[in-house]
Design a protein around this motif. Sequence first.
Motif, PDB file in Angstrom:
ATOM      1  N   ALA A  11       0.845  -1.199   0.000  1.00 55.22           N
ATOM      2  CA  ALA A  11       0.000   0.000   0.000  1.00 55.22           C
ATOM      3  C   ALA A  11       0.884   1.254   0.000  1.00 55.22           C
ATOM      4  O   ALA A  11       0.618   2.221  -0.723  1.00 55.22           O
ATOM      5  CB  ALA A  11      -0.923  -0.008   1.211  1.00 55.22           C
ATOM      6  N   MET A  12       1.961   1.226   0.808  1.00 55.88           N
ATOM      7  CA  MET A  12       2.867   2.383   0.870  1.00 55.88           C
ATOM      8  C   MET A  12       3.623   2.572  -0.446  1.00 55.88           C
ATOM      9  O   MET A  12       3.784   3.693  -0.925  1.00 55.88           O
ATOM     10  CB  MET A  12       3.847   2.232   2.032  1.00 55.88           C
ATOM     11  CG  MET A  12       3.161   2.377   3.380  1.00 55.88           C
ATOM     12  SD  MET A  12       4.290   2.259   4.752  1.00 55.88           S
ATOM     13  CE  MET A  12       4.924   3.915   4.805  1.00 55.88           C
ATOM     14  N   ALA A  35       2.638   1.631  -3.376  1.00 53.03           N
ATOM     15  CA  ALA A  35       1.696   2.052  -4.427  1.00 53.03           C
ATOM     16  C   ALA A  35       1.416   3.553  -4.385  1.00 53.03           C
ATOM     17  O   ALA A  35       1.076   4.144  -5.413  1.00 53.03           O
ATOM     18  CB  ALA A  35       0.392   1.273  -4.291  1.00 53.03           C
ATOM     19  N   THR A  36       1.570   4.150  -3.196  1.00 54.16           N
ATOM     20  CA  THR A  36       1.288   5.582  -3.074  1.00 54.16           C
ATOM     21  C   THR A  36       2.474   6.455  -3.507  1.00 54.16           C
ATOM     22  O   THR A  36       2.318   7.667  -3.660  1.00 54.16           O
ATOM     23  CB  THR A  36       0.912   5.955  -1.620  1.00 54.16           C
ATOM     24  OG1 THR A  36       1.994   5.572  -0.774  1.00 54.16           O
ATOM     25  CG2 THR A  36      -0.373   5.263  -1.172  1.00 54.16           C
ATOM     26  N   LEU A  37       3.663   5.821  -3.683  1.00 50.39           N
ATOM     27  CA  LEU A  37       4.835   6.611  -4.091  1.00 50.39           C
ATOM     28  C   LEU A  37       4.702   7.058  -5.542  1.00 50.39           C
ATOM     29  O   LEU A  37       4.315   6.255  -6.397  1.00 50.39           O
ATOM     30  CB  LEU A  37       6.115   5.774  -3.944  1.00 50.39           C
ATOM     31  CG  LEU A  37       6.581   5.441  -2.529  1.00 50.39           C
ATOM     32  CD1 LEU A  37       7.740   4.453  -2.586  1.00 50.39           C
ATOM     33  CD2 LEU A  37       6.995   6.695  -1.800  1.00 50.39           C
ATOM     34  N   PRO A  38       5.041   8.315  -5.846  1.00 46.84           N
ATOM     35  CA  PRO A  38       5.004   8.755  -7.248  1.00 46.84           C
ATOM     36  C   PRO A  38       6.034   7.983  -8.078  1.00 46.84           C
ATOM     37  O   PRO A  38       7.123   7.661  -7.579  1.00 46.84           O
ATOM     38  CB  PRO A  38       5.386  10.240  -7.174  1.00 46.84           C
ATOM     39  CG  PRO A  38       5.305  10.614  -5.742  1.00 46.84           C
ATOM     40  CD  PRO A  38       5.465   9.374  -4.935  1.00 46.84           C
TER      41      PRO A  38
END
Lengths: 154, 160
Positions: free
Chosen positions: B37-38, B40-43
Amino acid sequence: MGFREKMLWASAATTVVIWGWYFWGFVSALEAPAFNVGAELGKFLFAVVALVVVQVVAAIVLALSSPADAQAPADDRDREFALVAYRAAFITLSVLIAALTVAAPMTIATAPAWLAGRPPVLVPIVISNALLVSLVIAELVRSATVLFLYRKGS
Amino acid sequence: MTDTSNPSLAEAGMPFREKSAWVAVAGMVVGYGGYFAMVATLPHQMIDGDPPGMVLKLFALLTIATIVRLVILGAGTLAIRAASPADAKAPADERDRAIAGRSAAIAYYVMMTGMIIVGMFMPFTAHGWAITNAALFAIVVAELARYGTIIAAYRRGWHG
């Protein structure tokens, strides 16, 4: 020796010979001053095709030499051995891939040092070949486990 | 007569190996679910090209996810062992072994499929860390398939 055991021996032998040839060549190519991506991809595709062809030919030859044995369905013993072998292969593959998730970041982090001017595409190629080695080892563990159980049980 | 329609009573009869599988699923979902989840949130521009600083951060994050998983697994296993010590010490019977073998066979094929996708196709489309993440994701999916098969087998009364 039964048909299944002969097939496993043939499968294990072709796996060792063909993948052994491919990985030997890959390591040699890595040590060379220039790395030819196209040539290595060609060798990889050749290894896959050769493996399929040799195993199909081996299966046909073995089936023709003992047709009744080849058509016999797997019994309880065959199924039990197969399940034990899958477990061993799964554990092996899990451990190898887990180790690779640790080794791969280090490979990426140290890439500028070991690439030494060679193309950066080498980094994912090395990682994917390490994955491929893991698959080959897991398959060999599976074959070896079943062969061991057949030998032990016979 | 035992009332099996009562969920709490039904749960009390849950085999130790099924409880262990639930604990393992919880560890995987919390630990690696949080990690993915973390990530996936990274640009994309932060991780494309594998900048060394980001590689180390992702590695630290992965280490934390693994520790979280192991803590959940350890604590959960201790808790279910304490709740049913006799069941925990009982050796695996023929059905347990068959279920373990069948679930490993399914998981093995899931992982093989994942590794073939990761190893054969991703080198041409993705960078190094994405390949590592995809390999890790394949392990997680394979393990979930294994534990899911174990749980389903005990729930549905399969022999394995």
